[in-house]
Every structure is written in C-alpha cells, then in structure tokens.
Design a protein around this motif. Structure first.
Motif, PDB file in Angstrom:
ATOM      1  N   GLN A 124      16.295   1.190  38.933  1.00 50.56           N
ATOM      2  CA  GLN A 124      16.779   0.610  40.184  1.00 50.56           C
ATOM      3  C   GLN A 124      15.772   0.925  41.282  1.00 50.56           C
ATOM      4  N   GLY A 125      15.468  -0.076  42.103  1.00 53.75           N
ATOM      5  CA  GLY A 125      14.530   0.123  43.207  1.00 53.75           C
ATOM      6  C   GLY A 125      13.101  -0.259  42.895  1.00 53.75           C
ATOM      7  N   THR A 126      12.817  -0.668  41.658  1.00 57.73           N
ATOM      8  CA  THR A 126      11.461  -1.066  41.271  1.00 57.73           C
ATOM      9  C   THR A 126      11.084  -2.394  41.917  1.00 57.73           C
ATOM     10  N   GLU A 127       9.872  -2.462  42.464  1.00 54.24           N
ATOM     11  CA  GLU A 127       9.360  -3.732  42.990  1.00 54.24           C
ATOM     12  C   GLU A 127       8.854  -4.581  41.825  1.00 54.24           C
ATOM     13  N   ILE A 128       9.226  -5.856  41.823  1.00 57.53           N
ATOM     14  CA  ILE A 128       8.781  -6.774  40.775  1.00 57.53           C
ATOM     15  C   ILE A 128       7.429  -7.350  41.174  1.00 57.53           C
ATOM     16  N   THR A 129       6.471  -7.198  40.280  1.00 52.41           N
ATOM     17  CA  THR A 129       5.135  -7.756  40.476  1.00 52.41           C
ATOM     18  C   THR A 129       4.727  -8.498  39.207  1.00 52.41           C
ATOM     19  N   VAL A 130       3.839  -9.461  39.353  1.00 56.59           N
ATOM     20  CA  VAL A 130       3.267 -10.175  38.215  1.00 56.59           C
ATOM     21  C   VAL A 130       1.775 -10.340  38.453  1.00 56.59           C
TER      22      VAL A 130
END
Length: 149
Positions: free
Chosen positions: A99-105
């Motif tokens: 929980q709280g992780t930033e989503i990046t690609v």
C-alpha cells in the motif's frame, strides 16, 4: 480503468509532478490498470497532424489511443526500474506492491519508435527513447511470462 483503490498525490520522482499510488496491497502479476473506453486508435502520422489530441499511448504496431483530457491513468510516471509492467495496454504489478507504492512504467513501450521523450529519466539522466513495436512486444511478453511463471 484502475483496478485497485488508488490516490493521486505528489510523485516521489523529482520533477514529475503528481503520481498514481495504490491504496491497497497489489500482488505481483495482478492487473493494476486495464483498457477502458477504447473506441478508436490512431496511426502515428495522424497524431502528429492533429495538435488538439492531448496524450498518446502506443497499444500495438503503429496504433495509439489519444485522449483530449487527462484521465487518472495519465498520472503513471516513467521509470527504468518500474513498479508496473506495460503490456498491450495493461499495467501489471511488476512485483508485490505494498500500500502506498507509486505506479511507474517504462515509457519506452508507450512512445513511437525512436521518439525521444521531452525529459530524461530522473534517476539515471538517460534519454527515454521509444522502442520498436517488435522490441517492445518481445521485452514485455518475456517479462510478463517470467512474472506469471
């Protein structure tokens, strides 16, 4: 469509503005975002000729979706060490995401072949250059297969 509960907040990536953060645990391999309301795709030449279309993402070959607005999925930022894996318009959790992780690609999958992003990777300073369709599909398919076992 963003599947887990999420929030938009200041990005942890310097200079990135806002980012998309999951508000619940997401297991590795789970879908984070899925295609939603896709009624048309555009060729790259059409996009370059139409300045009123706002944001583009490559889906397959020379076909892109366009958005005249800024949906929440647009807050997914770039990283060469992403928390999400872009594959054919889906974003899969690249590992267990607390929980709280930033989503990046990795934006190289979303850009036109050879297209250079207007900014460099925040961590490495390297240019972000679009992969060919074949390379993008090869890399993302291999990574997804490894992720799902």
């Amino acid at each position: 469509m963003i599947l887990p509960r999420y929030r938009i907040a200041e990005s942890t990536i310097q200079g990135a503005g806002k980012g998309l953060f999951v508000d619940e645990f997401v297991a590795a391999g789970a879908i984070v975002t899925a295609p939603d309301e896709i009624d048309r795709t555009y060729r790259w030449a059409d996009i370059q000729a139409s300045p009123d279309l706002y944001s583009a993402a490559r889906w397959f070959e020379d076909r892109y979706t366009m958005s005249p607005d800024w949906p929440d999925e647009c807050y997914v930022n770039h990283s060469f060490q992403p928390t999400g894996l872009w594959h054919l318009g889906f974003i899969f959790a690249a590992k267990d995401l607390p929980q709280g992780t930033e989503i990046t690609v990795d934006y190289r999958h979303l850009l036109a072949p050879g297209q250079v992003e207007a900014f460099a990777d925040a961590q490495t300073g390297e240019k972000i250059t679009g992969l060919s369709w074949q390379e993008s599909l090869r890399v993302s398919t291999h990574a997804l297969a490894a992720l799902l076992g």
